[in-house]
Design a protein around this motif. Structure first.
Motif: not given
Length: 72
Positions: A37-44, A56-62, A67-70
């Protein structure tokens, strides 16, 4: 990431991005899904926003997406 353009008769008819995500084996399924989920967010983010994000913004968003998934 690789980027592929499909050209027909001199015109671009589609563009396809290919991403490769590597995840270690023998980790718990829930952890693996969270990492994916984290890595797919990077792609998105790369596909759908400008590319000038602070790390920090990118990693925080991912991380937040994981977190939302879990949580669900």
């Amino acid at each position: 990431m690789t980027y592929k353009l499909v050209i027909q008769e001199g015109r671009v008819i589609s563009s396809i991005n290919h991403y490769t995500i590597y995840i270690l084996n023998r980790i718990p399924e829930l952890d693996m899904a969270s990492i994916l989920c984290h890595e797919l967010m990077h792609a998105w983010v790369y596909e759908n926003t400008n590319k000038d994000h602070q790390a920090q913004l990118l990693e925080g968003s991912c991380n937040y997406m994981s977190y939302i998934f879990l949580r669900n």
